[in-house]
Motif scaffolding. Sequence first.
Motif, PDB file in Angstrom:
ATOM      1  N   GLN A   1     -39.565 -29.785  33.910  1.00 26.40           N
ATOM      2  CA  GLN A   1     -40.291 -30.949  33.428  1.00 26.40           C
ATOM      3  C   GLN A   1     -39.813 -31.250  32.009  1.00 26.40           C
ATOM      4  O   GLN A   1     -39.587 -30.341  31.224  1.00 26.40           O
ATOM      5  CB  GLN A   1     -41.789 -30.678  33.379  1.00 26.40           C
ATOM      6  N   TYR A   2     -39.692 -32.531  31.682  1.00 27.23           N
ATOM      7  CA  TYR A   2     -39.358 -32.879  30.302  1.00 27.23           C
ATOM      8  C   TYR A   2     -40.142 -34.128  29.884  1.00 27.23           C
ATOM      9  O   TYR A   2     -40.630 -34.882  30.736  1.00 27.23           O
ATOM     10  CB  TYR A   2     -37.851 -33.118  30.142  1.00 27.23           C
ATOM     11  N   LEU A   3     -40.256 -34.331  28.583  1.00 29.59           N
ATOM     12  CA  LEU A   3     -41.010 -35.465  28.045  1.00 29.59           C
ATOM     13  C   LEU A   3     -40.082 -36.629  27.724  1.00 29.59           C
ATOM     14  O   LEU A   3     -38.968 -36.437  27.250  1.00 29.59           O
ATOM     15  CB  LEU A   3     -41.765 -35.043  26.777  1.00 29.59           C
ATOM     16  N   TYR A   4     -40.580 -37.829  27.975  1.00 29.24           N
ATOM     17  CA  TYR A   4     -39.826 -39.026  27.614  1.00 29.24           C
ATOM     18  C   TYR A   4     -40.812 -40.152  27.302  1.00 29.24           C
ATOM     19  O   TYR A   4     -42.003 -40.063  27.635  1.00 29.24           O
ATOM     20  CB  TYR A   4     -38.881 -39.447  28.741  1.00 29.24           C
TER      21      TYR A   4
ATOM     22  N   GLY B   1     -36.298 -52.896  30.925  1.00 24.00           N
ATOM     23  CA  GLY B   1     -37.052 -51.842  30.272  1.00 24.00           C
ATOM     24  C   GLY B   1     -36.121 -50.753  29.777  1.00 24.00           C
ATOM     25  O   GLY B   1     -34.905 -50.839  29.920  1.00 24.00           O
ATOM     26  N   TRP B   2     -36.696 -49.725  29.180  1.00 22.31           N
ATOM     27  CA  TRP B   2     -35.871 -48.648  28.657  1.00 22.31           C
ATOM     28  C   TRP B   2     -36.693 -47.373  28.561  1.00 22.31           C
ATOM     29  O   TRP B   2     -37.928 -47.395  28.617  1.00 22.31           O
ATOM     30  CB  TRP B   2     -35.303 -49.009  27.282  1.00 22.31           C
ATOM     31  N   SER B   3     -36.007 -46.255  28.444  1.00 20.85           N
ATOM     32  CA  SER B   3     -36.674 -44.967  28.260  1.00 20.85           C
ATOM     33  C   SER B   3     -35.795 -44.071  27.402  1.00 20.85           C
ATOM     34  O   SER B   3     -34.573 -44.255  27.348  1.00 20.85           O
ATOM     35  CB  SER B   3     -36.960 -44.291  29.610  1.00 20.85           C
ATOM     36  N   ILE B   4     -36.429 -43.126  26.720  1.00 16.91           N
ATOM     37  CA  ILE B   4     -35.713 -42.180  25.862  1.00 16.91           C
ATOM     38  C   ILE B   4     -36.282 -40.786  26.099  1.00 16.91           C
ATOM     39  O   ILE B   4     -37.502 -40.583  26.021  1.00 16.91           O
ATOM     40  CB  ILE B   4     -35.851 -42.539  24.369  1.00 16.91           C
ATOM     41  N   LYS B   5     -35.411 -39.827  26.402  1.00 12.93           N
ATOM     42  CA  LYS B   5     -35.847 -38.437  26.487  1.00 12.93           C
ATOM     43  C   LYS B   5     -36.187 -37.942  25.084  1.00 12.93           C
ATOM     44  O   LYS B   5     -35.519 -38.311  24.110  1.00 12.93           O
ATOM     45  CB  LYS B   5     -34.738 -37.578  27.086  1.00 12.93           C
ATOM     46  N   LEU B   6     -37.197 -37.092  24.999  1.00 12.10           N
ATOM     47  CA  LEU B   6     -37.687 -36.652  23.689  1.00 12.10           C
ATOM     48  C   LEU B   6     -37.219 -35.244  23.345  1.00 12.10           C
ATOM     49  O   LEU B   6     -37.174 -34.362  24.201  1.00 12.10           O
ATOM     50  CB  LEU B   6     -39.212 -36.694  23.657  1.00 12.10           C
TER      51      LEU B   6
ATOM     52  N   ILE C   1     -40.878 -36.665  13.640  1.00  8.85           N
ATOM     53  CA  ILE C   1     -40.848 -37.874  12.820  1.00  8.85           C
ATOM     54  C   ILE C   1     -42.123 -38.681  13.013  1.00  8.85           C
ATOM     55  O   ILE C   1     -42.647 -39.288  12.077  1.00  8.85           O
ATOM     56  CB  ILE C   1     -39.611 -38.725  13.179  1.00  8.85           C
ATOM     57  N   ALA C   2     -42.651 -38.670  14.233  1.00  5.07           N
ATOM     58  CA  ALA C   2     -43.876 -39.406  14.536  1.00  5.07           C
ATOM     59  C   ALA C   2     -45.132 -38.597  14.229  1.00  5.07           C
ATOM     60  O   ALA C   2     -46.246 -39.048  14.523  1.00  5.07           O
ATOM     61  CB  ALA C   2     -43.880 -39.822  16.005  1.00  5.07           C
ATOM     62  N   ASP C   3     -44.965 -37.409  13.649  1.00  2.00           N
ATOM     63  CA  ASP C   3     -46.091 -36.538  13.268  1.00  2.00           C
ATOM     64  C   ASP C   3     -46.929 -36.147  14.491  1.00  2.00           C
ATOM     65  O   ASP C   3     -48.160 -36.238  14.477  1.00  2.00           O
ATOM     66  CB  ASP C   3     -46.958 -37.223  12.211  1.00  2.00           C
ATOM     67  N   ILE C   4     -46.245 -35.713  15.546  1.00  6.21           N
ATOM     68  CA  ILE C   4     -46.910 -35.278  16.773  1.00  6.21           C
ATOM     69  C   ILE C   4     -46.487 -33.846  17.070  1.00  6.21           C
ATOM     70  O   ILE C   4     -45.293 -33.524  17.039  1.00  6.21           O
ATOM     71  CB  ILE C   4     -46.517 -36.183  17.958  1.00  6.21           C
ATOM     72  N   SER C   5     -47.451 -32.985  17.348  1.00  3.05           N
ATOM     73  CA  SER C   5     -47.123 -31.612  17.709  1.00  3.05           C
ATOM     74  C   SER C   5     -46.679 -31.557  19.163  1.00  3.05           C
ATOM     75  O   SER C   5     -46.984 -32.453  19.962  1.00  3.05           O
ATOM     76  CB  SER C   5     -48.327 -30.693  17.504  1.00  3.05           C
ATOM     77  N   ILE C   6     -45.977 -30.499  19.522  1.00  2.25           N
ATOM     78  CA  ILE C   6     -45.521 -30.353  20.906  1.00  2.25           C
ATOM     79  C   ILE C   6     -46.709 -30.245  21.857  1.00  2.25           C
ATOM     80  O   ILE C   6     -46.713 -30.837  22.944  1.00  2.25           O
ATOM     81  CB  ILE C   6     -44.596 -29.127  21.034  1.00  2.25           C
ATOM     82  N   GLU C   7     -47.736 -29.500  21.456  1.00  4.25           N
ATOM     83  CA  GLU C   7     -48.922 -29.348  22.304  1.00  4.25           C
ATOM     84  C   GLU C   7     -49.613 -30.695  22.534  1.00  4.25           C
ATOM     85  O   GLU C   7     -50.027 -31.018  23.659  1.00  4.25           O
ATOM     86  CB  GLU C   7     -49.908 -28.371  21.660  1.00  4.25           C
ATOM     87  N   GLU C   8     -49.724 -31.492  21.472  1.00  5.76           N
ATOM     88  CA  GLU C   8     -50.351 -32.805  21.598  1.00  5.76           C
ATOM     89  C   GLU C   8     -49.508 -33.725  22.481  1.00  5.76           C
ATOM     90  O   GLU C   8     -50.037 -34.493  23.287  1.00  5.76           O
ATOM     91  CB  GLU C   8     -50.515 -33.416  20.206  1.00  5.76           C
TER      92      GLU C   8
END
Length: 288
Positions: free
Chosen positions: A120-123, A132-137, A144-151
């Motif tokens: 599983q991966y996040l995008y 449309g478009w998508s970006i793998k994270l 940079i967006a001040d988001i933790s991995i858990e969040e």
Amino acid sequence: MNAITRELIIEELEARGYSCYGSDIIKNSVVMPAITILAPAKANPIIYTDKLIENYDNLNDIVDKIISIYESHNEFDFDIISTIRNRNWILEHIFISLQQESDEPLIKKICEGPFTGLEQYLYVRDTTGIEGWSIKLNSSIIAIADISIEEAWDYARRNTFAPDEPILERLSDLLYEMTGCEDFLDNLFAPPLYVLSNRNKSKGSIQILNQEYIKKFVLSLEESSGQRPTKLVVLPSSLHEVLLYPVYDGDIFDVEQEHSLTQMVQIINQENVAPEDVLSDHVFILNL
């Protein structure tokens, strides 16, 4: 054999005044040659070259097509770079997808149990633009967006498995809608196959990990048939959807049948699925 190469395409683009570079992009463990045309303060589409070289014999036709793709994506005024730095936007548009295990430096989790061999991966995804478009994270983007991995995982699960995300259809009904042929309906000799995807029909195979939805589906099968399903055989159609084949109490499903279905999946993958969209070459068995 087509003598056109990515390097020749880049040379022609530069001769026409475009600044560009070539790179190899990994999609689902498949290396795909690509070209990006540079433009100030914009994130540009990655244009894959193999299909263009396969479909066009003339260098100028290929370059014309690439320029057309580039210009169509730059017609809309949308700053992708600023957008993916926006914490609230990321959390609203973050999702989970499935692919084959890879070495890509993504935010991901290795699947265990019946789905060994997948990850599983996040995008993030958005419908802005023509397709449309998508970006793998990766960890740098969400930092940079001040988001933790858990969040990130928490919001991604909520979005991916939201009640309106999964879409399930009988394969026979879907084929009837596509062809108008009534022979697909009420065919007693056809296996009871169901197509599971998401509402965008893109990266929808992840819904097989939607445990609550799968439980409701199994319960609906039992209520409608009066029989208890004991297994769900998952046929990995592609990254975008899977086929579900329920096995009921008293049905015979042995190694030979599993091997036969696996062979069917392999043939379909070889003949009808792009390499970068292949989810797996074997079926998965969910014991209920």
